[in-house]
Design a protein around this motif. Sequence first.
Motif, PDB file in Angstrom:
ATOM      1  N   SER A   1      37.643  36.200  30.408  1.00  0.00           N
ATOM      2  CA  SER A   1      36.715  35.270  31.057  1.00  0.00           C
ATOM      3  C   SER A   1      36.689  35.492  32.567  1.00  0.00           C
ATOM      4  O   SER A   1      35.620  35.481  33.183  1.00  0.00           O
ATOM      5  CB  SER A   1      37.140  33.830  30.742  1.00  0.00           C
ATOM      6  OG  SER A   1      36.334  32.904  31.438  1.00  0.00           O
TER       7      SER A   1
ATOM      8  N   ARG B   1      34.737  38.670  33.310  1.00  0.00           N
ATOM      9  CA  ARG B   1      33.293  38.441  33.199  1.00  0.00           C
ATOM     10  C   ARG B   1      32.769  37.661  34.397  1.00  0.00           C
ATOM     11  O   ARG B   1      31.705  37.960  34.942  1.00  0.00           O
ATOM     12  CB  ARG B   1      32.985  37.676  31.900  1.00  0.00           C
ATOM     13  CG  ARG B   1      33.102  38.511  30.642  1.00  0.00           C
ATOM     14  CD  ARG B   1      32.447  37.811  29.460  1.00  0.00           C
ATOM     15  NE  ARG B   1      33.044  36.513  29.197  1.00  0.00           N
ATOM     16  CZ  ARG B   1      34.082  36.317  28.394  1.00  0.00           C
ATOM     17  NH1 ARG B   1      34.649  37.355  27.790  1.00  0.00           N
ATOM     18  NH2 ARG B   1      34.565  35.110  28.189  1.00  0.00           N
TER      19      ARG B   1
ATOM     20  N   HIS C   1      32.671  39.927  37.461  1.00  0.00           N
ATOM     21  CA  HIS C   1      31.560  40.871  37.331  1.00  0.00           C
ATOM     22  C   HIS C   1      30.237  40.176  37.608  1.00  0.00           C
ATOM     23  O   HIS C   1      29.400  40.675  38.384  1.00  0.00           O
ATOM     24  CB  HIS C   1      31.564  41.480  35.929  1.00  0.00           C
ATOM     25  CG  HIS C   1      30.443  42.463  35.712  1.00  0.00           C
ATOM     26  ND1 HIS C   1      29.194  42.078  35.270  1.00  0.00           N
ATOM     27  CD2 HIS C   1      30.386  43.808  35.912  1.00  0.00           C
ATOM     28  CE1 HIS C   1      28.415  43.137  35.180  1.00  0.00           C
ATOM     29  NE2 HIS C   1      29.121  44.199  35.563  1.00  0.00           N
ATOM     30  N   ASP C   2      30.034  39.012  36.989  1.00  0.00           N
ATOM     31  CA  ASP C   2      28.774  38.283  37.177  1.00  0.00           C
ATOM     32  C   ASP C   2      28.631  37.796  38.614  1.00  0.00           C
ATOM     33  O   ASP C   2      27.553  37.890  39.212  1.00  0.00           O
ATOM     34  CB  ASP C   2      28.700  37.091  36.212  1.00  0.00           C
ATOM     35  CG  ASP C   2      28.644  37.539  34.763  1.00  0.00           C
ATOM     36  OD1 ASP C   2      28.319  38.721  34.515  1.00  0.00           O
ATOM     37  OD2 ASP C   2      28.935  36.713  33.876  1.00  0.00           O
TER      38      ASP C   2
END
Length: 350
Positions: free
Chosen positions: A123, A126, A129-130
């Motif tokens: 999590s 992610r 990265h986002d």
Amino acid sequence: MQRPSRLELAWGAFAVANLVAMLSWPSWETIPFHFIWVSLTLLYGFRVWRVRPMLGVLGLVVVSTGVLILYDIHNGTQLWGEIAEVPLMSAMFLAMVWHARRRQSALREIEAQAEARAALLASQERFLHDASHELRTPVTIARGHLEVLRRSGTSAGEIDVALDELGRIERIVERLLLLAKADRPDFLVSTEIELEACLEDVFMRFAEVAPRRWRLGELAAGTLVADAEQLRIALDALLENAVKHTEPGDPIELRSRSVPNGVAIEVADGGGGIPREALGRIFERFGRADPARNRAVGGVGLGLSIVDAIARAHGGSCSVSTDARGSTFVLMLPGFRPVGDQSMSLRVIA
């Protein structure tokens, strides 16, 4: 209900055979008796049953073996003391059951924690990265428009400030991403590096952009097994930190020396040193020895934490010594192979 396994069926046949042996040879019945209990304990070690089946099997073994021993005692082939074997063996089996169930519970808890940690790490990855993607896009767009305005001659001073702040945001994003990846197994791509040439290259880049009294000290000649890109990032961070804490004309020296099982790369500066109370936190994320000064020169408090993360990823460490005459940061890295006759270089750039 779970069907018995082949192992359990085989044990059942073995137990019945030993019960028959107890009945057939009363004077030798303690041998098959112990065979039954020992094999039951081994069986439970291979497959931990639920409580009800376990108590059922235990009760069946207690009753069958106990009845046969009582029968032989009644016939005079065994002494009354032999009946004590049944509760003793039951107590030993229950103690083993308790430990086995505790171990099984602990393993389940560890597995659950590992799964939760893996999910959390996924999590976080992610999210990073986002977040980095979302931050990079508006920064790139804003930078493009500001550069167009600067070329048109519109408020050049204010645009330069805005561009500097955008550059600062970009550096924060890149460094946060690097720190997030530092614990991953694919973080490093190690190769053999000519350490002397690498240090000279890093030194010359900084000597050309920051007005300090630069000195390239003694360099240990040899090869270092390391990730060249991450090593340059760590050295850039150390030299950038030295620039932040010195004034034009102050000395900054880069040097290296061979040590047992590795190499020590040192960055020494002639700044004001680091307060003793700050030494314990300067390698932490956003840790600063002088928050006001670092902020004024564009620091984000991540440089030294990046050095520490890269050093640890290589199996090394980073430390600092300081006094009123300045500070010396020492990057210790394993995997260094010196040449037979180490060549040294000494350069001074005013």
